[in-house]
Write a protein that holds these residues in place. Structure first.
Motif, PDB file in Angstrom:
ATOM      1  N   PHE A   1      24.608  37.785  42.282  1.00 15.27           N
ATOM      2  CA  PHE A   1      24.565  38.610  43.481  1.00 15.27           C
ATOM      3  C   PHE A   1      24.735  40.061  43.064  1.00 15.27           C
ATOM      4  CE2 PHE A   1      29.052  38.522  42.861  1.00 15.27           C
ATOM      5  CZ  PHE A   1      29.605  39.553  43.591  1.00 15.27           C
ATOM      6  N   GLU A   2      24.375  40.968  43.951  1.00 12.84           N
ATOM      7  CA  GLU A   2      24.471  42.389  43.660  1.00 12.84           C
ATOM      8  C   GLU A   2      25.838  42.880  44.102  1.00 12.84           C
ATOM      9  OE1 GLU A   2      21.431  46.216  43.992  1.00 12.84           O
ATOM     10  OE2 GLU A   2      20.954  44.310  44.956  1.00 12.84           O
TER      11      GLU A   2
ATOM     12  N   ARG B   1      33.655  24.107  40.995  1.00 10.95           N
ATOM     13  CA  ARG B   1      32.310  24.559  41.352  1.00 10.95           C
ATOM     14  C   ARG B   1      31.442  23.427  41.901  1.00 10.95           C
ATOM     15  NH1 ARG B   1      28.732  27.697  36.923  1.00 10.95           N
ATOM     16  NH2 ARG B   1      29.311  25.826  35.760  1.00 10.95           N
ATOM     17  N   GLN B   2      31.709  22.201  41.493  1.00 10.43           N
ATOM     18  CA  GLN B   2      30.912  21.071  41.959  1.00 10.43           C
ATOM     19  C   GLN B   2      31.132  20.783  43.443  1.00 10.43           C
ATOM     20  OE1 GLN B   2      31.756  17.757  39.384  1.00 10.43           O
ATOM     21  NE2 GLN B   2      31.099  18.858  37.546  1.00 10.43           N
ATOM     22  N   HIS B   3      32.259  21.261  43.975  1.00  5.54           N
ATOM     23  CA  HIS B   3      32.582  21.006  45.382  1.00  5.54           C
ATOM     24  C   HIS B   3      33.089  22.297  46.023  1.00  5.54           C
ATOM     25  CE1 HIS B   3      32.183  16.737  44.443  1.00  5.54           C
ATOM     26  NE2 HIS B   3      32.966  16.951  43.396  1.00  5.54           N
ATOM     27  N   PRO B   4      32.204  23.262  46.250  1.00 11.16           N
ATOM     28  CA  PRO B   4      32.637  24.585  46.731  1.00 11.16           C
ATOM     29  C   PRO B   4      33.340  24.563  48.078  1.00 11.16           C
ATOM     30  CG  PRO B   4      30.237  24.365  46.838  1.00 11.16           C
ATOM     31  CD  PRO B   4      30.744  23.212  46.049  1.00 11.16           C
ATOM     32  N   ASN B   5      32.929  23.672  48.979  1.00 12.60           N
ATOM     33  CA  ASN B   5      33.612  23.604  50.276  1.00 12.60           C
ATOM     34  C   ASN B   5      35.060  23.181  50.109  1.00 12.60           C
ATOM     35  OD1 ASN B   5      31.366  24.355  51.785  1.00 12.60           O
ATOM     36  ND2 ASN B   5      30.636  22.263  51.986  1.00 12.60           N
TER      37      ASN B   5
ATOM     38  N   LEU C   1      37.089  31.256  43.909  1.00 12.52           N
ATOM     39  CA  LEU C   1      37.038  31.606  45.331  1.00 12.52           C
ATOM     40  C   LEU C   1      35.854  32.522  45.615  1.00 12.52           C
ATOM     41  CD1 LEU C   1      40.797  32.164  46.239  1.00 12.52           C
ATOM     42  CD2 LEU C   1      39.279  30.426  47.168  1.00 12.52           C
ATOM     43  N   GLY C   2      35.662  33.520  44.751  1.00  9.04           N
ATOM     44  CA  GLY C   2      34.522  34.413  44.910  1.00  9.04           C
ATOM     45  C   GLY C   2      33.208  33.685  44.754  1.00  9.04           C
ATOM     46  N   GLU C   3      33.153  32.806  43.780  1.00  9.94           N
ATOM     47  CA  GLU C   3      31.936  32.037  43.519  1.00  9.94           C
ATOM     48  C   GLU C   3      31.611  31.103  44.685  1.00  9.94           C
ATOM     49  OE1 GLU C   3      30.072  29.915  39.558  1.00  9.94           O
ATOM     50  OE2 GLU C   3      32.226  29.760  39.908  1.00  9.94           O
ATOM     51  N   ALA C   4      32.640  30.455  45.236  1.00 10.56           N
ATOM     52  CA  ALA C   4      32.422  29.527  46.338  1.00 10.56           C
ATOM     53  C   ALA C   4      31.994  30.246  47.608  1.00 10.56           C
ATOM     54  CB  ALA C   4      33.703  28.731  46.606  1.00 10.56           C
TER      55      ALA C   4
ATOM     56  N   ASP D   1      45.241  31.675  37.390  1.00  7.16           N
ATOM     57  CA  ASP D   1      45.019  32.657  38.458  1.00  7.16           C
ATOM     58  C   ASP D   1      43.619  33.266  38.351  1.00  7.16           C
ATOM     59  OD1 ASP D   1      47.488  32.246  39.558  1.00  7.16           O
ATOM     60  OD2 ASP D   1      48.434  33.992  38.629  1.00  7.16           O
ATOM     61  N   PHE D   2      43.198  33.544  37.126  1.00  2.88           N
ATOM     62  CA  PHE D   2      41.860  34.086  36.908  1.00  2.88           C
ATOM     63  C   PHE D   2      40.796  33.103  37.381  1.00  2.88           C
ATOM     64  CE2 PHE D   2      38.282  33.772  33.796  1.00  2.88           C
ATOM     65  CZ  PHE D   2      37.539  34.845  34.267  1.00  2.88           C
ATOM     66  N   ILE D   3      40.940  31.840  37.012  1.00  6.24           N
ATOM     67  CA  ILE D   3      39.950  30.832  37.387  1.00  6.24           C
ATOM     68  C   ILE D   3      39.940  30.623  38.900  1.00  6.24           C
ATOM     69  CG2 ILE D   3      39.199  28.437  37.081  1.00  6.24           C
ATOM     70  CD1 ILE D   3      40.653  28.512  34.338  1.00  6.24           C
ATOM     71  N   HIS D   4      41.124  30.583  39.503  1.00  2.81           N
ATOM     72  CA  HIS D   4      41.195  30.406  40.952  1.00  2.81           C
ATOM     73  C   HIS D   4      40.522  31.565  41.681  1.00  2.81           C
ATOM     74  CE1 HIS D   4      44.810  27.392  41.106  1.00  2.81           C
ATOM     75  NE2 HIS D   4      43.722  26.887  40.539  1.00  2.81           N
ATOM     76  N   GLY D   5      40.856  32.787  41.297  1.00  3.46           N
ATOM     77  CA  GLY D   5      40.254  33.949  41.940  1.00  3.46           C
ATOM     78  C   GLY D   5      38.755  33.984  41.745  1.00  3.46           C
TER      79      GLY D   5
END
Length: 230
Positions: free
Chosen positions: A171-172, A104-108, A161-164, A154-158
């Motif tokens: 969000f809605e 999360r600290q580096h979303p790009n 990805l959505g968070e980034a 897999d849960f954390i990766h998925g």
């Protein structure tokens, strides 16, 4: 007689302080500020004010730079072993939170890391140790430890990805979901209609922190139930 076409062995100004760490630090700054597409070896050299060819003495190509950036992101995920003073499920949650926070600290960079398995292949071994350590203490069989660890990652990766991709704390899920559900014919998707109506428009907002903790608790509870069933 010295050949004018050859460079002397003396480094240019700035190159004497060049190191792998300095290159990666500059690369991470570019990726964080402008995105992964902005990172090129030429751009990196310009940022460091060195000849582009000097970079290749430390990192042979862009792929090596990305692998090095993955190392930076995951460098702090080798958590110390708390022993039996902390319950295994809390150890597991701590490892999961640290893994998510690193991404999360580096979303790009996270988008690149999670879409290219080769980038993380060399660092994933040590970052998985806290997961395996906690799961082993739960009482699972070796195969169950392996599968549970992969499911959690897999849960954390998925999730990451959505968070980034959203780049916001909340969000809605579907801005018009309530209206769409209420417009359904009577008797169509009755449970969905009841739940969404009870939540209302404000209740449909999604909070990433809350969502992550909810998913993590659900997975951990399932792992604990599996362990008790052995």
């Amino acid at each position: 007689m010295v050949n004018a076409g050859k460079r002397s062995g003396r480094p240019r100004a700035g190159e004497e302080r060049l190191s792998r760490e300095a290159i990666l630090t500059a690369a991470l700054r570019i990726v964080d500020d402008e995105g992964i597409d902005a990172l090129t070896m030429r751009r990196l050299a310009a940022t460091l004010q060195v000849n582009p060819m000097s970079l290749y003495h430390h990192l042979p190509n862009k792929a090596a730079v990305l692998a090095g950036l993955a190392e930076l992101v995951f460098a702090n995920l080798e958590l110390p072993d708390p022993g039996d003073t902390v319950p295994w499920d809390e150890q597991l949650k701590t490892a999961a939170r640290a893994y998510r926070d690193g991404l999360r600290q580096h979303p790009n960079l996270a988008l690149q890391v999670l879409s290219d398995a080769s980038v993380v292949s060399n660092v994933v071994v040590v970052t998985m140790e806290p997961f395996y350590r906690a799961l082993d203490r739960s009482g699972l069989a070796p195969r169950q430890v392996f599968e549970a660890a992969n499911t959690l990652i897999d849960f954390i990766h998925g999730f990451s990805l959505g968070e980034a991709s959203v780049r916001a704390e909340t969000f809605e899920l579907a801005p018009d979901l309530l209206a769409r559900v209420q417009a359904l014919p009577p008797g169509k998707a009755p449970i969905l209609t009841r739940i969404v109506s009870e939540l209302g428009s404000t209740g449909l907002a999604y909070d990433f922190d809350s969502g992550f903790e909810s998913g993590l608790s659900t997975l951990t509870a399932g792992i604990a139930a599996t362990a008790r069933g052995r």
